[in-house]
Design an enzyme around this catalytic site. Structure first.
Site, PDB file in Angstrom:
ATOM      1  N   GLY A 160      -0.366  -9.802   2.001  1.00  0.00           N
ATOM      2  CA  GLY A 160      -1.034  -8.513   2.182  1.00  0.00           C
ATOM      3  C   GLY A 160      -0.855  -7.845   0.792  1.00  0.00           C
ATOM      4  O   GLY A 160      -0.901  -8.384  -0.242  1.00  0.00           O
ATOM      5  N   CYS A 161      -1.515  -6.459   0.690  1.00  0.00           N
ATOM      6  CA  CYS A 161      -1.728  -5.592  -0.257  1.00  0.00           C
ATOM      7  C   CYS A 161      -0.369  -5.560  -1.324  1.00  0.00           C
ATOM      8  O   CYS A 161      -0.357  -5.189  -2.532  1.00  0.00           O
ATOM      9  CB  CYS A 161      -1.995  -4.172  -0.035  1.00  0.00           C
ATOM     10  SG  CYS A 161      -3.661  -4.055   0.870  1.00  0.00           S
ATOM     11  N   ASN A 162       0.818  -5.724  -0.743  1.00  0.00           N
ATOM     12  CA  ASN A 162       2.102  -5.598  -1.573  1.00  0.00           C
ATOM     13  C   ASN A 162       2.229  -6.897  -2.222  1.00  0.00           C
ATOM     14  O   ASN A 162       3.103  -7.000  -3.171  1.00  0.00           O
ATOM     15  CB  ASN A 162       3.148  -5.360  -0.592  1.00  0.00           C
ATOM     16  CG  ASN A 162       3.463  -6.412   0.539  1.00  0.00           C
ATOM     17  OD1 ASN A 162       2.598  -6.229   1.438  1.00  0.00           O
ATOM     18  ND2 ASN A 162       4.151  -7.468   0.330  1.00  0.00           N
ATOM     19  N   MET A 376       2.244  -1.342  -1.660  1.00  0.00           N
ATOM     20  CA  MET A 376       2.518  -1.082  -0.223  1.00  0.00           C
ATOM     21  C   MET A 376       1.755  -2.115   0.683  1.00  0.00           C
ATOM     22  O   MET A 376       0.407  -2.230   0.576  1.00  0.00           O
ATOM     23  CB  MET A 376       2.220   0.167   0.040  1.00  0.00           C
ATOM     24  CG  MET A 376       2.939   1.338  -0.723  1.00  0.00           C
ATOM     25  SD  MET A 376       2.037   1.769  -1.902  1.00  0.00           S
ATOM     26  CE  MET A 376       0.784   2.722  -1.432  1.00  0.00           C
TER      27      MET A 376
END
Length: 389
Positions: A160-162, A376
């Site tokens: 994901g975004c992290n 995050m």
């Protein structure tokens, strides 16, 4: 390993990193950066009109997102101008095509700024969440870009975004263990290939937010027992590259109570994966931001006031505001984060590198400046890194 950080005012503080290897390895430096997006961009209002969305609640989500434009590759339309349904198979093919194209362009831009050829890459780490490939993106890029077949590689899929900072941690470790060799990290996110179109508010939030983009950085650790180059002495000292910063440490925080707050689920009705974002995510992330940032800084004997540059993931307006308030930052501190959100939307794992590129282009970095990188994403997770120019 113990490194020395130059604090504002000329004093020094020890930065406690990993136990020092016998060969006295130097920290990795970022020596180049490059970004790429897909061809077409759309304003939020244009997207609403193209998809014929009239629900005032959905229109409000799009138009109050602090996003002006996003790069997207929209589905083909039928004879009446209605966007056609894309199957999961078609979306995976789209992901492969876009990730390879954007990824190769981002890597080439990164290498050009650092004066490096594809054949010079010794390690390639590819990050993506918007599709699944076997062989992985790294193998396909090595084949297509003329990177040597002996290049070490790894693919980070689904974090994901992290994930950009998760992968940067591992890439920096490889770089330190192989001084003098070039390591490249690529984040390639074809968000156009990870969507569902239905009448729910859940998908409206997701569809209002994400855009296509790829970002790459190159790392190099100085050979053992050498002083290393001063800023500007590495190839390509230009707004797109840098002799620094040095990567001095990382800190992570997994919010296990919110492990399902960001996730992919299989949608039986749509026959494709659907992303879910809990409405409370901004507050969850904001409430835990201080803990991980202070741990990162405490390990180096630093305070938040010592940080000159904050490069935070462009996760969304509410997420950015929550981080800003909880860390006591100003809007100026997060100007690049909000600027990337405004111009590109949420670019998932590579968003923070778009902000990093903008910081370099701004031309205000001074030797000795401290920076914090922060992402995050699902887990729910906050990842941070400490850098110094």
């Amino acid at each position: 390993m113990t490194a020395t950080i130059l604090r504002p005012g000329g004093s020094t503080a020890p930065a406690l990193l990993e136990p020092e290897p016998k060969h006295h390895a130097s920290p990795s430096r970022i020596i180049g950066v490059g970004t790429a997006v897909t061809d077409a961009s759309y304003s939020q209002r244009t997207l609403l009109d193209l998809f014929r969305i009239t629900d005032p609640r959905v229109r409000s989500i799009f138009l109050n997102s602090a996003i002006e434009r996003r790069h997207l590759t929209l589905p083909p339309r039928d004879s009446e101008g209605v966007f056609r349904h894309e199957s999961q198979k078609e979306l995976l093919a789209k992901h492969k095509r876009l990730a390879l194209d954007m990824g190769a362009r981002a890597v080439r831009t990164c290498l050009a700024g650092a004066g490096i050829e594809p054949a010079d890459i010794d390690y390639l780490c590819c990050v993506t969440t918007t599709g699944f490939l076997t062989p992985g993106l790294s193998a396909l890029l090595i084949r297509d870009m003329g990177i040597g077949p002996g290049c070490s590689r790894v693919d980070v899929v689904g974090m994901g975004c992290n994930a950009g900072l998760n992968a940067l941690n591992g890439t920096a470790a490889w770089s330190m263990a192989h001084p003098g060799q070039v390591a490249v990290l690529l984040c390639a996110e074809a968000c156009s290939a990870a969507y569902v179109m239905d009448a729910t508010m859940r998908t409206a939030v997701v569809n209002s937010l994400f855009g296509d983009g790829a970002a790459a950085i190159a790392l190099l650790a100085d050979p053992p027992d050498t002083a290393g180059p001063a800023p500007g002495e590495l190839p390509g000292d230009s707004p797109g590259s840098s002799a620094g910063p040095r990567l001095l440490g990382f800190a992570s925080h997994l919010i296990s109570d919110a492990i399902g707050a960001m996730r992919y689920d299989w949608d039986d009705d749509q026959h494709k994966f659907s992303f879910y974002l809990d409405p409370d995510i901004p507050y969850v992330v904001g409430a835990h931001a201080e803990r991980v940032v202070d741990r990162l800084l405490d390990g180096a004997g630093l305070r938040r006031s010592d940080v000159a540059h904050w490069l935070v993931h462009s996760g969304g307006k509410k997420v950015i505001d929550a981080v800003r308030v909880n860390l006591g930052l100003t809007r100026h501190d997060l100007r690049h984060t909000t600027g990337v959100l405004r111009d590109y939307g949420n670019l998932s794992s590579g968003s923070f590198l778009f902000s990093y590129e903008r910081l370099l282009q701004e031309g205000r970095i001074r030797a000795g400046d401290i920076g914090v990188l922060m992402t995050m994403g699902p887990g729910s997770t906050i990842e941070t890194a400490l850098v110094q120019w």
